[in-house]
Design a protein around this motif. Structure first.
Motif, PDB file in Angstrom:
ATOM      1  N   PRO A 203      -5.984  -1.494  -7.956  1.00 17.80           N
ATOM      2  CA  PRO A 203      -5.772  -0.457  -6.936  1.00 17.80           C
ATOM      3  C   PRO A 203      -7.076  -0.159  -6.190  1.00 17.80           C
ATOM      4  O   PRO A 203      -8.086   0.201  -6.802  1.00 17.80           O
ATOM      5  CB  PRO A 203      -5.302   0.755  -7.757  1.00 17.80           C
ATOM      6  N   LEU A 204      -7.041  -0.330  -4.881  1.00 19.78           N
ATOM      7  CA  LEU A 204      -8.201  -0.111  -4.030  1.00 19.78           C
ATOM      8  C   LEU A 204      -7.936   1.067  -3.101  1.00 19.78           C
ATOM      9  O   LEU A 204      -6.781   1.430  -2.844  1.00 19.78           O
ATOM     10  CB  LEU A 204      -8.490  -1.363  -3.209  1.00 19.78           C
ATOM     11  N   GLN A 205      -9.009   1.636  -2.581  1.00 24.83           N
ATOM     12  CA  GLN A 205      -8.875   2.761  -1.662  1.00 24.83           C
ATOM     13  C   GLN A 205      -9.262   2.295  -0.260  1.00 24.83           C
ATOM     14  O   GLN A 205     -10.368   1.787  -0.049  1.00 24.83           O
ATOM     15  CB  GLN A 205      -9.775   3.939  -2.082  1.00 24.83           C
TER      16      GLN A 205
ATOM     17  N   ARG B 149      -9.400   3.454   3.854  1.00 17.95           N
ATOM     18  CA  ARG B 149      -9.375   4.575   4.791  1.00 17.95           C
ATOM     19  C   ARG B 149      -9.624   4.050   6.193  1.00 17.95           C
ATOM     20  O   ARG B 149     -10.491   3.182   6.400  1.00 17.95           O
ATOM     21  CB  ARG B 149     -10.445   5.615   4.452  1.00 17.95           C
TER      22      ARG B 149
ATOM     23  N   TYR C 163      -5.367   7.477   4.706  1.00 21.45           N
ATOM     24  CA  TYR C 163      -5.887   7.127   3.393  1.00 21.45           C
ATOM     25  C   TYR C 163      -4.751   6.478   2.610  1.00 21.45           C
ATOM     26  O   TYR C 163      -3.628   6.982   2.606  1.00 21.45           O
ATOM     27  CB  TYR C 163      -6.370   8.371   2.643  1.00 21.45           C
TER      28      TYR C 163
ATOM     29  N   PHE D 166       0.847  -1.192   0.000  1.00 20.44           N
ATOM     30  CA  PHE D 166       0.000   0.000   0.000  1.00 20.44           C
ATOM     31  C   PHE D 166       0.880   1.239   0.000  1.00 20.44           C
ATOM     32  O   PHE D 166       2.035   1.212   0.419  1.00 20.44           O
ATOM     33  CB  PHE D 166      -0.933   0.018   1.221  1.00 20.44           C
ATOM     34  N   ASP D 167       0.311   2.317  -0.492  1.00 22.39           N
ATOM     35  CA  ASP D 167       0.972   3.624  -0.475  1.00 22.39           C
ATOM     36  C   ASP D 167       0.057   4.609   0.229  1.00 22.39           C
ATOM     37  O   ASP D 167      -1.084   4.837  -0.205  1.00 22.39           O
ATOM     38  CB  ASP D 167       1.264   4.116  -1.898  1.00 22.39           C
TER      39      ASP D 167
ATOM     40  N   THR E 299      -1.453   7.965   1.069  1.00 18.72           N
ATOM     41  CA  THR E 299      -1.600   9.218   0.339  1.00 18.72           C
ATOM     42  C   THR E 299      -1.960  10.379   1.246  1.00 18.72           C
ATOM     43  O   THR E 299      -1.775  11.538   0.876  1.00 18.72           O
ATOM     44  CB  THR E 299      -2.680   9.079  -0.747  1.00 18.72           C
TER      45      THR E 299
ATOM     46  N   THR F 260      -3.147  -2.692  -3.074  1.00 21.92           N
ATOM     47  CA  THR F 260      -3.348  -3.687  -4.122  1.00 21.92           C
ATOM     48  C   THR F 260      -3.060  -5.078  -3.573  1.00 21.92           C
ATOM     49  O   THR F 260      -1.958  -5.335  -3.071  1.00 21.92           O
ATOM     50  CB  THR F 260      -2.435  -3.417  -5.330  1.00 21.92           C
TER      51      THR F 260
ATOM     52  N   THR G  12      -3.701   3.786  -1.023  1.00 23.37           N
ATOM     53  CA  THR G  12      -4.022   2.947  -2.165  1.00 23.37           C
ATOM     54  C   THR G  12      -3.401   1.584  -1.914  1.00 23.37           C
ATOM     55  O   THR G  12      -2.218   1.486  -1.592  1.00 23.37           O
ATOM     56  CB  THR G  12      -3.477   3.553  -3.467  1.00 23.37           C
TER      57      THR G  12
ATOM     58  N   ASP H 222     -13.466  -0.408  -3.978  1.00 20.75           N
ATOM     59  CA  ASP H 222     -13.021  -0.565  -5.361  1.00 20.75           C
ATOM     60  C   ASP H 222     -13.818   0.452  -6.157  1.00 20.75           C
ATOM     61  O   ASP H 222     -14.958   0.206  -6.550  1.00 20.75           O
ATOM     62  CB  ASP H 222     -13.299  -1.982  -5.856  1.00 20.75           C
TER      63      ASP H 222
END
Length: 217
Positions: A174-176, A178, A115, A104-105, A107, A119, A117, A197
């Motif tokens: 890529p998923l979000q 939070r 928050y 994950f990254d 952001t 995968t 992203t 997604d």
């Protein structure tokens, strides 16, 4: 993480007492493991992906076993303690270079929560091209810890974590994700989270993190 920054520009080594199995203050680095540590981690992740789907012939298995044994011998000679390993401290790499975690990254990271992203890769397969539910829980646990740390400015341990699976979570997408501190009651940090997604909700999380006192494990 006190300023909420997900990508500090300056590499800093902090040597301090261990607190709760972690450092009292997290070591921040972009240098441990050398400039190609990110490539090294990616090759390991790719190996894990390929192993998940591979069906080697007996001859190929024999060949790979010998090669992997040689690699493991070299890695064993390079082992150090967990406090100085680059895995988990390389803030310039996905998941801080920790291959135990889905990459994950981050952001955005501040008082509103974390928050990122995220995968899930082939290695994280649960079945029918969907991510394993346990891997989703791992991601929520990690990012929930981020939210807890920001909320209390300290170290915490997970007391419980509940995941509600709302729809299929795809691989290689890529998923979000939070996470945020919903409320704080003394040392208790109640954290919530969502995984999307696009506009589709894949999963929700409710968790309790406990702030550790100095010296607690």
């Amino acid at each position: 993480m006190s300023d909420g920054s997900a990508s500090p520009d300056v590499s800093t080594e902090i040597e301090g007492p261990h607190e709760g199995g972690f450092r009292a203050r997290a070591a921040i680095t972009t240098e441990r493991g050398g400039p190609r540590y990110g490539e090294f981690s990616e090759q390991v992740r790719t190996l894990m992906d390929n192993v998940r789907y591979a069906c080697p012939t007996p001859e190929l298995a024999d060949e790979l076993i010998d090669k992997l044994a040689e690699i493991n011998d070299k890695l064993a000679a390079a082992r150090i303690d967990e406090w100085h390993s680059p895995s988990g401290t390389r803030i310039d790499l996905p998941a801080r270079g920790n291959i135990n975690l889905p990459p994950f990254d981050v952001t955005y990271l501040n008082d509103d929560g974390a928050y990122a992203t995220l995968t899930f890769r082939d290695f994280h397969l649960g079945g029918n091209n969907a991510a394993h539910g346990g891997q989703i829980a791992v991601a929520f646990d990690e990012l929930g810890g981020y939210a807890s740390a920001v909320a209390i400015q300290g170290v915490s341990r997970t007391a419980y974590l509940t995941v509600h699976y709302r729809s299929i979570t795809p691989l290689n997408t890529p998923l979000q994700i939070r996470t945020w501190a919903d409320r704080i009651d003394g040392r208790k940090v109640y954290v919530k989270g969502t995984l999307h997604d696009g506009d589709r909700l894949c999963a929700e999380m409710e968790a309790l993190f406990i702030k550790l006192n100095p010296g607690q494990r």
